[in-house]
Design an enzyme around this catalytic site. Sequence first.
Site, PDB file in Angstrom:
ATOM      1  N   SER A 141      -8.364  -9.522   8.413  1.00 21.83           N
ATOM      2  CA  SER A 141      -8.890  -9.668   7.053  1.00 21.83           C
ATOM      3  C   SER A 141     -10.007 -10.710   7.030  1.00 21.83           C
ATOM      4  CB  SER A 141      -7.728 -10.127   6.169  1.00 21.83           C
ATOM      5  OG  SER A 141      -8.193 -10.681   4.966  1.00 21.83           O
ATOM      6  N   TYR A 154      -1.067 -16.156   4.386  1.00 23.05           N
ATOM      7  CA  TYR A 154      -1.721 -14.910   4.810  1.00 23.05           C
ATOM      8  C   TYR A 154      -2.889 -15.217   5.750  1.00 23.05           C
ATOM      9  CZ  TYR A 154      -4.132 -10.403   4.388  1.00 23.05           C
ATOM     10  OH  TYR A 154      -4.752  -9.212   4.659  1.00 23.05           O
TER      11      TYR A 154
HETATM   12  N1  LIG Z   1      -5.916  -3.828   0.970  1.00 23.59           N
HETATM   13  C1  LIG Z   1      -6.794  -4.803   1.217  1.00 23.59           C
HETATM   14  O1  LIG Z   1      -7.625  -5.189   0.372  1.00 23.59           O
HETATM   15  C2  LIG Z   1      -6.802  -5.461   2.588  1.00 23.59           C
HETATM   16  C3  LIG Z   1      -7.832  -6.367   2.889  1.00 23.59           C
HETATM   17  C4  LIG Z   1      -7.842  -6.975   4.134  1.00 23.59           C
HETATM   18  C5  LIG Z   1      -6.868  -6.659   5.069  1.00 23.59           C
HETATM   19  N2  LIG Z   1      -5.885  -5.774   4.755  1.00 23.59           N
HETATM   20  C6  LIG Z   1      -4.850  -5.493   5.768  1.00 23.59           C
HETATM   21  O2  LIG Z   1      -4.713  -4.096   5.933  1.00 23.59           O
HETATM   22  C7  LIG Z   1      -3.366  -3.775   6.269  1.00 23.59           C
HETATM   23  C8  LIG Z   1      -2.824  -2.691   5.349  1.00 23.59           C
HETATM   24  O3  LIG Z   1      -2.937  -3.129   4.009  1.00 23.59           O
HETATM   25  P1  LIG Z   1      -2.626  -2.144   2.768  1.00 23.59           P
HETATM   26  O4  LIG Z   1      -3.295  -2.733   1.591  1.00 23.59           O
HETATM   27  O5  LIG Z   1      -2.930  -0.739   3.131  1.00 23.59           O
HETATM   28  O6  LIG Z   1      -1.027  -2.364   2.628  1.00 23.59           O
HETATM   29  P2  LIG Z   1       0.108  -1.542   1.864  1.00 23.59           P
HETATM   30  O7  LIG Z   1      -0.482  -0.569   0.894  1.00 23.59           O
HETATM   31  O8  LIG Z   1       1.073  -2.550   1.359  1.00 23.59           O
HETATM   32  O9  LIG Z   1       0.802  -0.698   3.042  1.00 23.59           O
HETATM   33  C9  LIG Z   1       1.578  -1.322   3.990  1.00 23.59           C
HETATM   34  C10 LIG Z   1       2.218  -0.258   4.864  1.00 23.59           C
HETATM   35  O10 LIG Z   1       3.021  -0.901   5.870  1.00 23.59           O
HETATM   36  C11 LIG Z   1       4.380  -0.440   5.779  1.00 23.59           C
HETATM   37  N3  LIG Z   1       5.200  -1.579   6.187  1.00 23.59           N
HETATM   38  C12 LIG Z   1       5.262  -2.799   5.605  1.00 23.59           C
HETATM   39  N4  LIG Z   1       6.067  -3.607   6.317  1.00 23.59           N
HETATM   40  C13 LIG Z   1       6.502  -2.885   7.372  1.00 23.59           C
HETATM   41  C14 LIG Z   1       7.342  -3.179   8.466  1.00 23.59           C
HETATM   42  N5  LIG Z   1       7.898  -4.390   8.617  1.00 23.59           N
HETATM   43  N6  LIG Z   1       7.575  -2.216   9.396  1.00 23.59           N
HETATM   44  C15 LIG Z   1       7.000  -0.989   9.266  1.00 23.59           C
HETATM   45  N7  LIG Z   1       6.184  -0.659   8.243  1.00 23.59           N
HETATM   46  C16 LIG Z   1       5.955  -1.589   7.307  1.00 23.59           C
HETATM   47  C17 LIG Z   1       4.543   0.034   4.339  1.00 23.59           C
HETATM   48  O11 LIG Z   1       5.529   1.011   4.181  1.00 23.59           O
HETATM   49  P3  LIG Z   1       7.066   0.656   3.844  1.00 23.59           P
HETATM   50  O12 LIG Z   1       7.023  -0.417   2.794  1.00 23.59           O
HETATM   51  O13 LIG Z   1       7.646   1.941   3.384  1.00 23.59           O
HETATM   52  O14 LIG Z   1       7.653   0.166   5.129  1.00 23.59           O
HETATM   53  C18 LIG Z   1       3.157   0.666   4.127  1.00 23.59           C
HETATM   54  O15 LIG Z   1       3.095   1.931   4.728  1.00 23.59           O
HETATM   55  C19 LIG Z   1      -2.595  -5.097   6.238  1.00 23.59           C
HETATM   56  O16 LIG Z   1      -2.507  -5.661   7.514  1.00 23.59           O
HETATM   57  C20 LIG Z   1      -3.467  -5.973   5.353  1.00 23.59           C
HETATM   58  O17 LIG Z   1      -3.286  -7.348   5.589  1.00 23.59           O
HETATM   59  C21 LIG Z   1      -5.824  -5.171   3.529  1.00 23.59           C
END
Ligand SMILES: NC(=O)c1ccc[n+]([C@@H]2O[C@H](COP(=O)([O-])OP(=O)(O)OC[C@H]3O[C@@H](n4cnc5c(N)ncnc54)[C@H](OP(=O)(O)O)[C@@H]3O)[C@@H](O)[C@H]2O)c1
Length: 270
Positions: A141, A154
């Site tokens: 990130s 984070y």
């Molecule tokens: N969205 C943003 O603006 C943003 C910006 C910078 C970086 N990121 C990074 O991008 C990545 C994805 O973000 P996102 O926004 O797409 O997140 P999200 O919508 O919360 O999705 C997270 C996914 O991970 C799964 N998950 C969570 N904990 C888990 C575990 N312990 N074991 C297996 N699966 C797990 C969740 O499914 P279940 O809950 O069903 O397990 C879900 O499929 C993260 O690393 C985040 O830090 C996001």
Amino acid sequence: MSRLQHKVALVTGSSQGIGKAIAIALAQRGCTVVLNGRQQSKIDAVKAEIEQFGGQAYAIEADVSNYTAAKYLIEKTIECCGKLDFLINNVGISSRGYLAELHPDVLQQVFNSNVNGSIFPTQVALPHIRLQKGSIVFISSLAAIHGLPGLAPYSASKMALQAFAEALRIEEHAHQIHIGILRVAKTAIEHQKQTVGANGQMQPLKARTDEKVLSMERVAQDCIQLIENRRFSQTQTLLGKLNHLLNRISPRIVERILIKNIHRFKEESQ
Ligand SMILES: NC(=O)c1ccc[n+]([C@@H]2O[C@H](COP(=O)([O-])OP(=O)(O)OC[C@H]3O[C@@H](n4cnc5c(N)ncnc54)[C@H](OP(=O)(O)O)[C@@H]3O)[C@@H](O)[C@H]2O)c1
């Protein structure tokens, strides 16, 4: 023919959001994709979506922050697909709140998910990735560039991943493994997306409707480019790149900019 044809890719946390977008984009380019999450019904739904356009996918439920479950995930992947070319460590949660107000559980929850949840699958997958001279990608990130107010656990967890990625790149140099790290900018989110609140309880994130955010598909495209070009790191958006550069030259200037804009982080923390 796509260079990704007949490769096997495991995307952790691919039942929704960025992980799902990466999995779909890889499947569209001919990869066999292994989906992962902690709810079988949700990853089964993504598997069905991929199969609908002729892609190939497996769905393996496992909590990657648990070493035994992460080991099971990799072993099951090898059992289903016979090999593993790409591991995309996408699982991650964010937190909200100033350190002075944080319940001590918050740090543990964020590090379990973001650090253990990436390093456990990586450790177990290494011998398999070595065989294919494949790729391990960490989804990081812009918060990993400079510690951000209200997001300290984070930021720290994503900075820890940077250190692992750097060390791994040197350790695995002789095995010709590609290590990649993608610093993702603010991206569109699923409406069910949650964050860890200052009290340690999961809470829904505010919808990102009128803000300038990247699409999940854009993040997936950049992740694929990182793999195809075997690049070490990429920072998304012009602002992200400038921030990265400025922080190298003078972290003090970045700190002053952050102090000037602290109200934005305060608003987001609420
Ligand atoms: N969205 C943003 O603006 C943003 C910006 C910078 C970086 N990121 C990074 O991008 C990545 C994805 O973000 P996102 O926004 O797409 O997140 P999200 O919508 O919360 O999705 C997270 C996914 O991970 C799964 N998950 C969570 N904990 C888990 C575990 N312990 N074991 C297996 N699966 C797990 C969740 O499914 P279940 O809950 O069903 O397990 C879900 O499929 C993260 O690393 C985040 O830090 C996001």
